[in-house]
Write an enzyme that holds these catalytic residues in place. Sequence first.
Site, PDB file in Angstrom:
ATOM      1  N   TYR A 263      46.713  35.822  49.192  1.00 51.15           N
ATOM      2  CA  TYR A 263      46.694  35.024  47.976  1.00 51.15           C
ATOM      3  C   TYR A 263      46.411  33.567  48.303  1.00 51.15           C
ATOM      4  CZ  TYR A 263      49.022  38.914  45.556  1.00 51.15           C
ATOM      5  OH  TYR A 263      49.334  40.127  45.001  1.00 51.15           O
TER       6      TYR A 263
ATOM      7  N   GLN B 149      46.733  50.215  49.700  1.00 50.18           N
ATOM      8  CA  GLN B 149      45.512  49.949  48.934  1.00 50.18           C
ATOM      9  C   GLN B 149      45.307  50.940  47.792  1.00 50.18           C
ATOM     10  OE1 GLN B 149      42.329  49.782  51.795  1.00 50.18           O
ATOM     11  NE2 GLN B 149      42.472  47.567  52.024  1.00 50.18           N
TER      12      GLN B 149
END
Length: 376
Positions: free
Chosen positions: A226, A125
């Site tokens: 996604y 991240q």
Amino acid sequence: MILGLLKEHGKETRVALLPETVQTFTDLKVEVLVEQGAGEKAFASDADYEAVGAKTVSRNDVFAKAEVLLQIQPPAEGDTERIKDSQVWISAFNPLWDTALVKTFLNKGITTFSLDLIPRTTRAQAMDILSSMATVSGYMAVLEAAAKLPTFFPMFMTAAGTIRPANVLILGAGVAGLQAIATSRKLGAQVQVFDVRSAVKEEVMSLGGKFVEVEGATEDKAAGGYAVEQTEEYKKKQQDRINEVAAKSNVVICTAQIPGRKAPLLIPKEAVDAMKPGSVIIDLAASTGGNCELTKNDEVVEYKGVSIIGQSNYPAQKPVDASRMFGKNVLNFMKLMIGEEGELNLNFEDDIVKGTCITHAKEIYNERVKSVIETK
């Protein structure tokens, strides 16, 4: 290791590393060469870089002496010929889309890393440039829409009567979409949000948005968060619902993209025909075809009173903070490849290093890129 920071080309105003981040590299015993003028558009002077231990040199010297070449954009025209097979190239060059560039790197035997393919895992991240830059894009999209709209965003109660709040439709609830929701709500707009991933509904609602439900979406846990391609039946239901909501919206912000593919068409011409004059469409997917049928990348299209703004690089409009965020992502990634004495250590046992590597030793390392190349 000698790290070479290159000046961006074209209209790009960001720089991959600001002096404050270069300082950390020098502390890690990495020698940093900075192309003269690399940071000037992000308000960082050559003297600022030299003050933290970097050396400012010509572009030719960077290419000649650096082991690792770093910039934000893909190589400028002619630069691929200057990169030696002993060097490492790091940038964000969209390898799932620009397969011709991947093949050039492959044939030359250049080791390359594309920062836009850093695995989207918890551990990665702090290295995720897509999330960082999407934050800027979502914020800027709303501000531009608010400036362009001929009405106010918030509700006003005045002696002259009540001004109704703007209705905003956001397509895609990724990082850009979520930031667009938050910014729109702070400005007082009513917000509706569409996304094929039902898992984002809770996040949308927590930010004050209303989730537009369309049943029957295909979801793939292996897609790493996604969106994925949908069935034709679902696309028809989806389109009807989006058209209905768009017709009542003052602003539509498009953020929906599928890695390696053309952006999904969500606002066809007939949907724009039904929108109110004075409405604004901001299309962040413009560089991959756009979510709106009438979008043109880096252009503003005026169609029957509706402004359609194709903008794929809002981060360049906020070069200082965008560069700061990008540089921190780069630093966190490159720490995985810097040894105790500052030497380059290409540790392909690390899943983030391997997943971000596109080409090495005349092989394609990233499995997603390999599958795309093999099908073309």
